[in-house]
Design an enzyme around this catalytic site. Sequence first.
Site, mmCIF file in Angstrom:
data_model
loop_
_atom_site.group_PDB
_atom_site.id
_atom_site.type_symbol
_atom_site.label_atom_id
_atom_site.label_comp_id
_atom_site.label_asym_id
_atom_site.label_seq_id
_atom_site.Cartn_x
_atom_site.Cartn_y
_atom_site.Cartn_z
ATOM 1 N N ALA A 196 -1.801 4.585 -4.227
ATOM 2 C CA ALA A 196 -2.471 3.375 -4.713
ATOM 3 C C ALA A 196 -2.142 2.198 -3.811
ATOM 4 O O ALA A 196 -1.302 2.299 -2.908
ATOM 5 C CB ALA A 196 -2.013 3.066 -6.144
ATOM 6 N N GLN A 197 -2.819 1.078 -4.069
ATOM 7 C CA GLN A 197 -2.405 -0.170 -3.455
ATOM 8 C C GLN A 197 -2.433 -1.271 -4.499
ATOM 9 O O GLN A 197 -3.146 -1.182 -5.502
ATOM 10 C CB GLN A 197 -3.245 -0.512 -2.224
ATOM 11 N N VAL A 198 -1.602 -2.301 -4.264
ATOM 12 C CA VAL A 198 -1.381 -3.361 -5.250
ATOM 13 C C VAL A 198 -1.876 -4.686 -4.682
ATOM 14 O O VAL A 198 -1.573 -5.034 -3.540
ATOM 15 C CB VAL A 198 0.115 -3.468 -5.615
ATOM 16 N N ASP A 233 12.269 6.488 -7.392
ATOM 17 C CA ASP A 233 11.648 6.072 -6.139
ATOM 18 C C ASP A 233 12.141 4.681 -5.735
ATOM 19 O O ASP A 233 11.353 3.764 -5.527
ATOM 20 C CB ASP A 233 10.116 6.065 -6.288
ATOM 21 N N THR A 277 0.856 -1.182 0.000
ATOM 22 C CA THR A 277 0.000 0.000 0.000
ATOM 23 C C THR A 277 0.889 1.227 0.000
ATOM 24 O O THR A 277 1.775 1.352 0.856
ATOM 25 C CB THR A 277 -0.923 0.025 1.231
ATOM 26 N N ALA A 278 0.668 2.109 -0.954
ATOM 27 C CA ALA A 278 1.497 3.308 -1.080
ATOM 28 C C ALA A 278 0.621 4.550 -0.921
ATOM 29 O O ALA A 278 -0.568 4.463 -0.615
ATOM 30 C CB ALA A 278 2.200 3.314 -2.426
#
Length: 521
Positions: free
Chosen positions: A162-164, A310, A158-159
């Site tokens: 967004a989240q993956v 990043d 989770t960033a």
Amino acid sequence: MSVRRLVKYGIAGGTVLGTGLSLHANDYDINSVGIVRLGRAGATVFDIATTYKAKLYSREWPDKKAPEYLQLKSETHRAAAEKLLDLCRTNRGVYIKVGQHIGALEYLLPPEYVNTMKVLHSNAPQNPVEDLYRVIRQDLRVEPDELFESFDPQPLGTASLAQVHRATLRDGREVAVKVQHPYVKGNSIVDIKTMEVLVKLVAWTFPDFKFQWLVDESKRNLPVELDFANEGRNADKVREMFRHYRWLKIPGVIWEYTTSRVLMMEYTKGGQVNDLEYIQRERLDPYDIANKIGQLYANMIFLKGFVHSDPHPGNILVRKAAPGSGGSGTEIVLLDHGLYAELSEKFRYNYSKLWLSILRVDQAGMKKYAQALGVEGSMWGLFACMVTGRPWNSVIHGVDKVKQDDAEKELIQNEGKLVLPHISDVLEKVDRQMLLVLKTNDLIRGIETTLKTQNRMTAFWVMSKCCVKSIGSQEYLAASGTWTKLATCLREQWAILKLNLYYLYRGIVTLHLFSAIKMIL
């Protein structure tokens, strides 16, 4: 009706209408209302200022090196950082992104802030799966049940934006689905404006606090990072750019299921680059990992001018190279291609010259090329320390000769507190391209420190050769005649030969001959 009353009612009506539209766009989530987020941010800044005033500035301190003062200052920093962390987690989105940036500014901010905000790199707030399904329905115009055979509700990561999630398509393909938080895009403009106002207010109160550059960078980079289709194009570009690195894996983009808010890529296994237990369990070589990451980023910065900006540990996975893949040892998996720095030829030339001056301990060269990158006056020495992440004593004795240790790290933190206003001045004035490079350097250094590979000789060897090649290629393009071009090529080859001989000698002296020979081959 008077004009004044008409204006008053117009402003009130516009505010109510804007609030209503914001609520409707964000499914009536009160947290999405700009005035609520602004009020919360303002209250937090006021609370932090009050904390400092009550705890630290309520009395005169004749000796600011006294243990009592230092202990109280540390406790106050930690309390303020916790309040800031709570704000980031509550307002989410852009606030998380800025919090992550703060967590990477070890050379600039007190360790209490850096250590507190670092948790946001891997522990950002999650959204319920149904929120993500709503974005998928809106963008892909398909029901998730029709698209996926399975969809793991527990995110892989989770960033801030967004989240993956791991999923399996109906055709059996395993995929990683990156879905933008539904509230981010609608709140981003208000959030950036809010932070700009707050930064100006804090700078007015504390003149040494100069962080307008951070707001400017966020304003420029955020729209790019919010476009996931652009992220997919970056992934394709860098995969093609480094296709000769058989050990580098860039997951493929599944374009039929990719939009500006949904990015679908092939699922790729691996452990985070800072997971030392995983690295030991898989019998991976930390030096092989560090050398490959260093080689990749040296080529990105000095030769290609297209830099993944990043590289925090969650975005770099490592794993054993698959049999028959063509690679050997460790395979590097590079994720999250939303933000790339595109460096001009002029910048790369001056930055290469600066690094070679640092490695040669050429102070006149350091000053000249620091000025070429926008750092005027006497700040060139401080800039060299910021670029290398080393104290001045190590710079003037050769950063490739003086080993890094805990004492040096403590010295950097102590000296950093003393020169904080000057660091802020440098960041305000330096070439804007330098900001993402500095951030990237800091994150890579953090990975090397975790792997305990920061003193490896090959890092400077690879970087030196990339600098020589960058300078040589640009001088070749600028050369007017055939003989001038030939002379440029010969100078470049001679410089590389001298570097190889020098580091071979260093390898023999330091008993790292095998590593040195491997880097030539």
